[in-house]
Scaffold this motif. Structure first.
Motif, PDB file in Angstrom:
ATOM      1  N   SER A  39     -19.784  55.423 -68.165  1.00 24.13           N
ATOM      2  CA  SER A  39     -20.176  56.294 -69.279  1.00 24.13           C
ATOM      3  C   SER A  39     -19.451  55.928 -70.577  1.00 24.13           C
ATOM      4  N   LEU A  40     -18.241  55.385 -70.455  1.00 22.70           N
ATOM      5  CA  LEU A  40     -17.482  54.981 -71.643  1.00 22.70           C
ATOM      6  C   LEU A  40     -17.723  53.517 -72.014  1.00 22.70           C
ATOM      7  N   GLU A  41     -18.543  52.852 -71.196  1.00 23.93           N
ATOM      8  CA  GLU A  41     -18.832  51.429 -71.373  1.00 23.93           C
ATOM      9  C   GLU A  41     -17.567  50.582 -71.303  1.00 23.93           C
ATOM     10  N   TYR A  42     -16.700  50.931 -70.359  1.00 31.69           N
ATOM     11  CA  TYR A  42     -15.483  50.174 -70.088  1.00 31.69           C
ATOM     12  C   TYR A  42     -15.745  49.207 -68.942  1.00 31.69           C
ATOM     13  N   GLU A  43     -14.933  48.144 -68.907  1.00 28.02           N
ATOM     14  CA  GLU A  43     -14.992  47.191 -67.800  1.00 28.02           C
ATOM     15  C   GLU A  43     -14.216  47.754 -66.620  1.00 28.02           C
ATOM     16  N   GLU A  44     -14.517  47.233 -65.430  1.00 28.86           N
ATOM     17  CA  GLU A  44     -13.786  47.628 -64.225  1.00 28.86           C
ATOM     18  C   GLU A  44     -12.300  47.352 -64.438  1.00 28.86           C
ATOM     19  N   CYS A  45     -11.461  48.287 -64.026  1.00 24.81           N
ATOM     20  CA  CYS A  45     -10.022  48.141 -64.210  1.00 24.81           C
ATOM     21  C   CYS A  45      -9.286  48.950 -63.148  1.00 24.81           C
ATOM     22  N   MET A  46      -8.022  48.624 -62.978  1.00 23.24           N
ATOM     23  CA  MET A  46      -7.183  49.451 -62.114  1.00 23.24           C
ATOM     24  C   MET A  46      -6.921  50.754 -62.849  1.00 23.24           C
ATOM     25  N   ALA A  47      -6.891  51.838 -62.105  1.00 21.64           N
ATOM     26  CA  ALA A  47      -6.684  53.140 -62.731  1.00 21.64           C
ATOM     27  C   ALA A  47      -6.098  54.089 -61.706  1.00 21.64           C
ATOM     28  N   SER A  48      -5.638  55.222 -62.196  1.00 19.10           N
ATOM     29  CA  SER A  48      -5.134  56.278 -61.322  1.00 19.10           C
ATOM     30  C   SER A  48      -5.585  57.626 -61.847  1.00 19.10           C
ATOM     31  N   PHE A  49      -5.856  58.536 -60.921  1.00 25.37           N
ATOM     32  CA  PHE A  49      -6.000  59.945 -61.246  1.00 25.37           C
ATOM     33  C   PHE A  49      -4.699  60.616 -60.830  1.00 25.37           C
ATOM     34  N   PHE A  50      -4.309  61.630 -61.569  1.00 29.26           N
ATOM     35  CA  PHE A  50      -3.180  62.480 -61.203  1.00 29.26           C
ATOM     36  C   PHE A  50      -3.651  63.920 -61.266  1.00 29.26           C
ATOM     37  N   THR A  51      -3.281  64.726 -60.299  1.00 35.89           N
ATOM     38  CA  THR A  51      -3.427  66.157 -60.507  1.00 35.89           C
ATOM     39  C   THR A  51      -2.343  66.527 -61.510  1.00 35.89           C
ATOM     40  N   ALA A  52      -2.575  67.593 -62.263  1.00 35.83           N
ATOM     41  CA  ALA A  52      -1.625  67.968 -63.309  1.00 35.83           C
ATOM     42  C   ALA A  52      -1.452  69.478 -63.329  1.00 35.83           C
ATOM     43  N   ASP A  53      -0.281  69.903 -63.784  1.00 38.34           N
ATOM     44  CA  ASP A  53      -0.028  71.341 -63.912  1.00 38.34           C
ATOM     45  C   ASP A  53      -0.522  71.834 -65.269  1.00 38.34           C
ATOM     46  N   ASP A  54      -0.239  73.080 -65.597  1.00 42.24           N
ATOM     47  CA  ASP A  54      -0.758  73.663 -66.843  1.00 42.24           C
ATOM     48  C   ASP A  54      -0.101  73.105 -68.098  1.00 42.24           C
ATOM     49  N   ARG A  55       0.961  72.289 -67.959  1.00 37.96           N
ATOM     50  CA  ARG A  55       1.589  71.615 -69.108  1.00 37.96           C
ATOM     51  C   ARG A  55       1.265  70.125 -69.114  1.00 37.96           C
ATOM     52  N   TRP A  56       0.282  69.723 -68.317  1.00 36.08           N
ATOM     53  CA  TRP A  56      -0.162  68.339 -68.196  1.00 36.08           C
ATOM     54  C   TRP A  56       0.912  67.419 -67.614  1.00 36.08           C
ATOM     55  N   GLU A  57       1.784  67.968 -66.788  1.00 41.67           N
ATOM     56  CA  GLU A  57       2.756  67.152 -66.072  1.00 41.67           C
ATOM     57  C   GLU A  57       2.071  66.580 -64.833  1.00 41.67           C
ATOM     58  N   LYS A  58       2.279  65.278 -64.593  1.00 38.28           N
ATOM     59  CA  LYS A  58       1.652  64.613 -63.446  1.00 38.28           C
ATOM     60  C   LYS A  58       2.236  65.133 -62.139  1.00 38.28           C
ATOM     61  N   LEU A  59       1.344  65.330 -61.162  1.00 42.81           N
ATOM     62  CA  LEU A  59       1.755  65.777 -59.839  1.00 42.81           C
ATOM     63  C   LEU A  59       1.439  64.680 -58.822  1.00 42.81           C
ATOM     64  N   ARG A  60       0.344  64.796 -58.095  1.00 42.75           N
ATOM     65  CA  ARG A  60      -0.040  63.791 -57.087  1.00 42.75           C
ATOM     66  C   ARG A  60      -0.842  62.664 -57.722  1.00 42.75           C
TER      67      ARG A  60
END
Length: 170
Positions: A39-60
């Motif tokens: 959707s963003l017209e980006y090329e394939e890349c390594m990436a990560s998702f993180f769950t985040a708390d209400d202050r946008w601190e990374k969790l898992r």
């Protein structure tokens, strides 16, 4: 009937950038990652998702590639985790780190849950405003300054060039 998650995605590089996505709850994080890239017209890349708390601190962390690590703190592979396994309430948050070396990310927040529209195909983009920041060059984003923090910091060192009074010997 299947459930749909609606996410709003924002960027800290461009205040005008907004994307709203609708994604089925049983979509894997890897499929969601691939949809975002498309959707963003980006090329394939390594990436990560993180769950985040209400202050946008990374969790898992959930990675696009198997890391081979074990233990409670080890990242899980995106292909083995669905959105429904990690998203449970409105306002639950994800950080999508698409540039691991530049530490550049998008911020996603669950804004609602809905029943599937039988006429629609998912995932889908339902709202878009402003162009996405460039995948590789953050200086091409809409709100960037002319230089980087690195350039500014290194510019301070040029003050000492040609200064004979400055002793760089230890």
């Amino acid at each position: 009937m299947s459930m749909i998650f609606r996410f709003r995605m924002l960027s800290d590089e461009n205040d005008n950038f907004v994307r709203d996505y609708e994604v089925q709850y049983d979509t894997t994080l890897l499929d969601f990652h691939r949809f975002i890239l498309s959707s963003l017209e980006y090329e394939e890349c390594m990436a990560s998702f993180f769950t985040a708390d209400d202050r946008w601190e990374k969790l898992r962390e959930f990675t696009s590639m198997e890391m081979g690590e074990e233990g409670d703190d080890a990242p899980e592979a995106m292909e083995r985790v669905t959105l429904g396994q990690i998203i449970h309430n409105n306002r639950d948050r994800l950080i999508y780190l698409f540039d691991l070396f530049g530490d550049r990310a998008y911020f996603l927040e669950l804004t609602g849950t809905y029943e599937t529209d039988k006429e629609a195909s998912y995932p889908r983009e339902i709202y878009a405003r402003a162009e996405a920041p460039d995948q590789y060059d953050p200086s091409k984003s809409g709100d960037s300054d002319d230089g980087s923090i690195f350039d500014d910091a290194m510019g301070d060192f040029s003050d000492f060039e040609g200064d004979d009074a400055y002793d760089d010997e230890y």
